[in-house]
Design a protein around this motif. Structure first.
Motif, PDB file in Angstrom:
ATOM      1  N   GLN A   1       0.738  -1.018  -0.070  1.00 37.47           N
ATOM      2  CA  GLN A   1       0.171   0.040   0.300  1.00 37.47           C
ATOM      3  C   GLN A   1       0.841   1.272  -0.008  1.00 37.47           C
ATOM      4  O   GLN A   1       2.055   1.210   0.268  1.00 37.47           O
ATOM      5  N   ASP A   2       0.286   2.492  -0.405  1.00 39.05           N
ATOM      6  CA  ASP A   2       0.553   3.834  -0.044  1.00 39.05           C
ATOM      7  C   ASP A   2      -0.425   4.393   0.821  1.00 39.05           C
ATOM      8  O   ASP A   2      -1.707   4.128   0.541  1.00 39.05           O
ATOM      9  N   MET A   3       0.056   5.032   1.893  1.00 39.39           N
ATOM     10  CA  MET A   3      -0.940   5.540   2.813  1.00 39.39           C
ATOM     11  C   MET A   3      -0.513   6.939   3.235  1.00 39.39           C
ATOM     12  O   MET A   3       0.840   7.332   3.605  1.00 39.39           O
ATOM     13  N   ILE A   4      -1.321   8.214   3.291  1.00 32.70           N
ATOM     14  CA  ILE A   4      -1.137   9.475   3.754  1.00 32.70           C
ATOM     15  C   ILE A   4      -2.043   9.629   5.008  1.00 32.70           C
ATOM     16  O   ILE A   4      -3.089   9.354   4.860  1.00 32.70           O
ATOM     17  N   THR A   5      -1.421  10.117   6.010  1.00 32.56           N
ATOM     18  CA  THR A   5      -1.887  10.390   7.309  1.00 32.56           C
ATOM     19  C   THR A   5      -1.903  11.905   7.481  1.00 32.56           C
ATOM     20  O   THR A   5      -0.795  12.273   6.921  1.00 32.56           O
ATOM     21  N   GLY A   6      -2.755  12.278   7.930  1.00 36.58           N
ATOM     22  CA  GLY A   6      -2.766  13.911   8.408  1.00 36.58           C
ATOM     23  C   GLY A   6      -3.320  14.782   7.427  1.00 36.58           C
ATOM     24  O   GLY A   6      -2.699  16.061   7.202  1.00 36.58           O
ATOM     25  N   PHE A   7      -4.177  14.211   6.404  1.00 36.12           N
ATOM     26  CA  PHE A   7      -4.831  14.981   5.319  1.00 36.12           C
ATOM     27  C   PHE A   7      -5.556  16.044   5.941  1.00 36.12           C
ATOM     28  O   PHE A   7      -6.128  15.731   7.151  1.00 36.12           O
TER      29      PHE A   7
ATOM     30  N   ALA B   1       3.429  11.227   6.327  1.00 35.40           N
ATOM     31  CA  ALA B   1       2.494  12.228   6.842  1.00 35.40           C
ATOM     32  C   ALA B   1       2.364  13.118   5.755  1.00 35.40           C
ATOM     33  O   ALA B   1       3.063  13.444   4.767  1.00 35.40           O
ATOM     34  N   TYR B   2       1.108  13.731   5.646  1.00 38.26           N
ATOM     35  CA  TYR B   2       0.658  14.664   4.579  1.00 38.26           C
ATOM     36  C   TYR B   2       1.586  15.793   4.356  1.00 38.26           C
ATOM     37  O   TYR B   2       2.088  16.438   5.533  1.00 38.26           O
TER      38      TYR B   2
ATOM     39  N   LYS C   1       2.730  12.950  13.294  1.00 42.05           N
ATOM     40  CA  LYS C   1       3.479  12.067  13.617  1.00 42.05           C
ATOM     41  C   LYS C   1       3.071  10.764  14.392  1.00 42.05           C
ATOM     42  O   LYS C   1       3.394   9.743  14.221  1.00 42.05           O
ATOM     43  N   ARG C   2       2.235  11.117  15.295  1.00 42.79           N
ATOM     44  CA  ARG C   2       1.329  10.075  16.103  1.00 42.79           C
ATOM     45  C   ARG C   2       0.721   9.143  15.319  1.00 42.79           C
ATOM     46  O   ARG C   2       0.954   7.929  15.615  1.00 42.79           O
ATOM     47  N   ARG C   3       0.019   9.498  14.456  1.00 39.26           N
ATOM     48  CA  ARG C   3      -0.910   8.871  13.593  1.00 39.26           C
ATOM     49  C   ARG C   3       0.051   7.894  12.671  1.00 39.26           C
ATOM     50  O   ARG C   3      -0.136   6.821  12.388  1.00 39.26           O
ATOM     51  N   LEU C   4       1.123   8.488  11.939  1.00 39.52           N
ATOM     52  CA  LEU C   4       1.855   7.954  11.483  1.00 39.52           C
ATOM     53  C   LEU C   4       2.367   6.752  12.023  1.00 39.52           C
ATOM     54  O   LEU C   4       2.753   5.654  11.358  1.00 39.52           O
TER      55      LEU C   4
END
Length: 485
Positions: free
Chosen positions: A338-344, A371-372, A394-397
Motif C-alpha cells: 500500500q501507499d498511505m497518507i495520514t494527516g490530510f 504524513a501529509y 507524527k503520532r498517527r503515522l
C-alpha cells in the motif's frame, strides 16, 4: 522509520558500461520513484550518443545531472543539499556543468536559473531529447531550460542504457503522465497528461532484454491499469478513434498477456496500480500465467470515505474491499502493498481509525507510509488548509507504521516451512556467503550461495524470517530454470 520496505531509489549514482569512443564524463543521480530511475536510463542513452560515459566519481565529471522528485518536501530538500555539494565541487572544476532533470525541474522551472543560479540547465520529464541542444546553449554561455510538457512523447524509440544493472532485473516504461487529479499529488502538473506507449515498442524492448540475459522486468507507469493503445496516445481521445481502432485497441490486461506469452521464461511485475482502474481481467491474466508475479502494489491513501473524496480518489472504502476480495479469491497467495497518507487536511480521529480498520481487513505485506506534505500547485494546497498539527501527524503515522510492522511480520511468517521459487538478483548486503532474491510476492529472500549463480531460479525452503525478509536454504532449481536452457 518512515517505511517498512523502501523501494524508492534515493541518491542512486548510475553507471553504465564504458563506451571507449566517448571522451566526456556524466555523473547522474536519481531520486524518487522507479520511473525516475527509468528516465535516467533514457537520458544516459541520449547522452551516450553525445560522447558521454557515466562515472561514479563526481570530481571527474564534465556534466552532473540530478533526476528529481517533487512528491514530498523532504525529497526536494535532499536534492537542494546535493546541488550545494555539486557546486562546491564545481569550484575546483569550473568547466563542470550542473543540471536538474525531472519533476522538480518542471515544478520550479526558471527559479533554479534566475533566482538561485545554482544550475546551468533545467530539463523537464518530456524534454530529454532536447538535451543535445540545451548543452549547446550552455556551451555558448546561455542558460538552458526546456520544461514543455508533451501530449505524445513516450520515449518508445529510445533504447534505454541499463545503468549499474545487476543484469537480471529491468524497468520497462509503458505509460507516462497521469490524468488522475488526486488533490495531494503534483504528478499531473510535473509529468503532464497520460499517454500510452506503442505495444510493439514495449515487446521489442522486452525481447531485447531477454536476448541480453535479463530474467525479470517491471512494467512501469504512474497508473499502469489505465494503459490503452489504439494507434494514438492520449486516453481522452479514445472517443475520437475509429471503430477499427477501437476493435484492435490494447488495454493493460491485453498487454500483460502479450508480454507474458512473448517471454515465458521471464518474470513479469508491474507498478503502480490504481484501485479505480484495476479490473478483473488484469487479475485473471495474472492467474493465467505462471511468469506473472503474484504481487500488486495497490495504493489506497486513506481508509476514510470522507478523506478519499477530498483526495479525489475515485474509489470508496467498500469498492476497495471488493477489489481486495476479488484478488484474494482469484490469486489466494497474492502479495499486496500500500501507499498511505495520514494527516490530510481535516482528518479526524474517526477518519484515522477508519484507516487502521482498513489495514486490519487487508493485512498488507508491506507499505509506504507518509504524513501529509502540502505540495505547491496541487489542488489540495489551493483548496484545503493544512490544519493537522505536526505532532498529531507524527503520532498517527507511528500508529500506522506499528500496525503495518505487525501485519508484515504475520504475512512473512506464513511462508515459513514453504518451498518457493526465488530469482537470484544479487549478493546479500549482510553476507558475501549468501544470495538475495525475491519470491513471487516480492518478499526479499536470502539463502546460502552453494553452487547457484545470479540469474538462477532456485527453490528455497523458508526457515526463518523478520518482518521484511525470509531466510532459507536452497533445495534445487525452480521450474522456470528449465525455460533458460
Amino acid at each position: 522509520m518512515e517505511k517498512i520496505i523502501d523501494e524508492t531509489l534515493q541518491g542512486q549514482t548510475l553507471v553504465k558500461e564504458e563506451n571507449k569512443s566517448n571522451s566526456k564524463k556524466l555523473y547522474i543521480e536519481s531520486y524518487g520513484c522507479a520511473m525516475n530511475f527509468s528516465d535516467s536510463e533514457i537520458v544516459a542513452s541520449i547522452l551516450d550518443k553525445q560522447g558521454y560515459n557515466t562515472t561514479n566519481n563526481l570530481a571527474e565529471a564534465d556534466l552532473v545531472l540530478v533526476n528529481t522528485c517533487s512528491i514530498r518536501d523532504k525529497a526536494e530538500q535532499t536534492v537542494r543539499k546535493r546541488l550545494e555539494k555539486y557546486n562546491a565541487v564545481k569550484k575546483d572544476n569550473p568547466s563542470m556543468k550542473v543540471g536538474v532533470l525531472g519533476c522538480m525541474a518542471e515544478r520550479l522551472k526558471q527559479k533554479f536559473l534566475e533566482e538561485e543560479k545554482i544550475v546551468d540547465l533545467v530539463v523537464g520529464p518530456d524534454a530529454y531529447k532536447d538535451l543535445p541542444n540545451l548543452l549547446d546553449e550552455v556551451e555558448n554561455g546561455r542558460d538552458a531550460i526546456n520544461v514543455i510538457l508533451s501530449k505524445e512523447e513516450t520515449y518508445g524509440d529510445i533504447s534505454p542504457v541499463r545503468l549499474q544493472s545487476n543484469g537480471v532485473s529491468a524497468f520497462v516504461s509503458i505509460t507516462r503522465g497521469c490524468d488522475n487529479m488526486c488533490t495531494f499529488c503534483v504528478v499531473p502538473f510535473t509529468r503532464g497528461r497520460e499517454r500510452s506507449r506503442d505495444p510493439k515498442s514495449i515487446l521489442d524492448e522486452v525481447n531485447d532484454l531477454w536476448a541480453k540475459g535479463f530474467k525479470e522486468i517491471t512494467l512501469l507507469g504512474q497508473n499502469v491499469d489505465s494503459y490503452l493503445w489504439y494507434g494514438g496516445g492520449l486516453k481522452k481521445d479514445f472517443k475520437k478513434a475509429t471503430e477499427m481502432q477501437k476493435a484492435t485497441a490494447v488495454n493493460f490486461a491485453s498487454l500483460l498477456d502479450m508480454v507474458a506469452r512473448a517471454q515465458p521464461g521471464m518474470r513479469i511485475r508491474f507498478s503502480t496500480s490504481n484501485p479505480q482502474d484495476m479490473t478483473l481481467d488484469v487479475i485473471e491474466i495474472m492467474a493465467k500465467h505462471h511468469n506473472i508475479c503474484n504481487y500488486i502494489h495497490l495504493p489506497v491513501q486513506s481508509g476514510s470515505d470522507r478523506i478519499l473524496k477530498k483526495m479525489n480518489r475515485l474509489h470508496t472504502r467498500e469498492e476497495y474491499f471488493k477489489l481486495i476480495d476479488d484478488i484474494r479469491s482469484i490469486i489466494p497467495d497474492c502479495g499486496i502493498s500500500q501507499d498511505m497518507i495520514t494527516g490530510f487536511p481535516s482528518e479526524t480521529e474517526e477518519d484515522h481509525q477508519d484507516t487502521l480498520s482498513l489495514m486490519e481487513y487487508v493485512r498488507y505485506d508491506f507499505g509506504y507510509m507518509f504524513a501529509y506534505s502540502e505540495r505547491p500547485g496541487t489542488l489540495g494546497a489551493k483548496k484545503f488548509k493544512d490544519d493537522i498539527p505536526e505532532s498529531t501527524k507524527k503520532r498517527r503515522l507511528q500508529e500506522i507504521i506499528d500496525l503495518q510492522q505487525k501485519h508484515s511480520r504475520l504475512t512473512t511468517e506464513k511462508h515459513l516451512g514453504q518451498v518457493e521459487e526465488v530469482l537470484i538478483e544479487k549478493e546479500s548486503k549482510k553476507s558475501d556467503l549468501q544470495w538475495s532474491g525475491r519470491n513471487t510476492q516480492n518478499t526479499t529472500v536470502v539463502f546460502p550461495k552453494e553452487n547457484y549463480k545470479v540469474g538462477d531460479y532456485v527453490l528455497v525452503k523458508m526457515n526463518e524470517c523478520t518482518s521484511a525478509t525470509l531466510i532459507g536454504e536452497a533445495v534445487g532449481y525452480g521450474p522456470m530454470q528449465s525455460t533458460l536452457s
